[in-house]
Design an enzyme around this catalytic site. Sequence first.
Site, PDB file in Angstrom:
ATOM      1  CB  CYS A 241     -14.504 -20.245 -35.033  1.00  0.00           C
ATOM      2  SG  CYS A 241     -14.658 -20.555 -36.806  1.00  0.00           S
TER       3      CYS A 241
ATOM      4  CG  HIS B 114     -12.540 -15.825 -35.483  1.00  0.00           C
ATOM      5  ND1 HIS B 114     -11.875 -16.848 -34.851  1.00  0.00           N
ATOM      6  CD2 HIS B 114     -13.112 -16.366 -36.580  1.00  0.00           C
ATOM      7  CE1 HIS B 114     -12.026 -17.976 -35.546  1.00  0.00           C
ATOM      8  NE2 HIS B 114     -12.781 -17.705 -36.602  1.00  0.00           N
TER       9      HIS B 114
ATOM     10  CD  GLU C 250     -10.248 -15.173 -32.123  1.00  0.00           C
ATOM     11  OE1 GLU C 250     -11.360 -14.832 -31.652  1.00  0.00           O
ATOM     12  OE2 GLU C 250     -10.106 -16.152 -32.885  1.00  0.00           O
TER      13      GLU C 250
END
Lengths: 252, 220
Positions: A87, A204, A206
């Site tokens: 990002c 993302h 994560e």
Amino acid sequence: MKSAVLVFPGINRERDMARALALVSGHEPAMVWHTDTELPTGTDLVVIPGGFSYGDYLRCGAIASRAPVMDAVRAHAAKGGLVLAVCNGFQIACESGLLPGVLMRNAKLKFICKDVFLRVERSDTPFTRGYNAGQVIRVPVAHGEGNYVADAETIKRLEGEGRVLFRYVSPDGKLDPVWNFNGATNAICGITNERGNVFGMMPHPENHVEASMGCTDGRGLFAGLVEHLGGAQPVAEKSTRRWSIFGRSARA
Amino acid sequence: MSMRLRSLPARVLIAVALLVSLVPNPTSAESGDACELASTHPAGVLLRCGLQLKSLVLAYEDVRRQRRHDPQGVFHFVCPIEEMCDGQPRISGWMIDHTKWRRSERGDAAIFELLRQPPIILRGAARPVDVASDPLKSICGVFDLELAGLSGQGVCYDFGESQSTTIVTVVSNDEIGFVLLFNQRNAELTAFRETVDALLPRFKLERASGDAYLLRWMMP
């Protein structure tokens, strides 16, 4: 696997990233402040996380790319060390010359925060070996400037050299302008540098690593990195979701 | 014997002392140095100068644009109907610590340093403690300008691959200071500077007067 997560003023995803890395690798990453001029000794993987570095007031990633720690990251990459940029991290990597191209404002000029579908273009890289080529994964995005743009020659090289690792697609894996929500050239979502050791992506992963998050499709990226770096922890199971161009229950 | 003051003269003396302490100090009310920040807005401030309230808000006079602000403390003069601003730059900005700015050299490096700092109204935001070792370089040098009666300096940054140019202006007086960014894609620098020069006179520093206005300004 010894990893380091960079922290700039305004970054807000560093804890999410650290949690994901620790969860999958079994090792807590080092948090490295932007003023540091060296990475911890023995760092295998540097992660530039998402957020709004320096508020993104001037231009996304432009100021962070000039922080002292970025010289150390460039040196790490030049030696073949792995760099994962997510990002705002992707924007920083582009602004600092680690990756080609730029991230422009989303086609509809709006900040977009939602889950999107990505197709894994190849699975023989450190960043995608936790997936199967052609597999479709669901990962969240949250950005206003994620529209990947590069000159025609660069795009041609990226495509020709197989450096596009993820693309925005429909849930069944098809390229479709409707699902290319930010208007990225060729629906490009994630690319590597020429050497293949620096990878940037807008979504993302994560934030999709635990069942409590509602999806674990992002886990494969970290599991692949652990496997590549010979981490002691067993590689996490590949995504159990069967989003695929061949149907929801098949694997490519 | 009780410690309480029971005598009338003593009570009168205390009351007089209290009243004296509440009377405003005329010198502090008139002095600019005595003003304190009472409240903030992304594009302005409410100052308390003694018993007086003083509001200063940056405005842009153009019916096509409206002032909006985001949670990061940045204001934007946006065009709700974007087609009406075709060929015009994006305009955004934020308030700075004008005293710190006015103590600086007000050059290229000082402007870049400001861009690394969050808006002053974000009091809890992380602020870099280091000084930029590799500041962006202006492609047009540092030029003087005036905006809304505030004097300042400007620089130009070129972000080659994105074909985007940003003119950064920093303006201030003894009471307030702003950074203003003008950004445009595919702009030729000389023409872009002329465009920005033409926009500068449209900025006004609104100075509120009257309690009702101030009260409205203070409402959430």
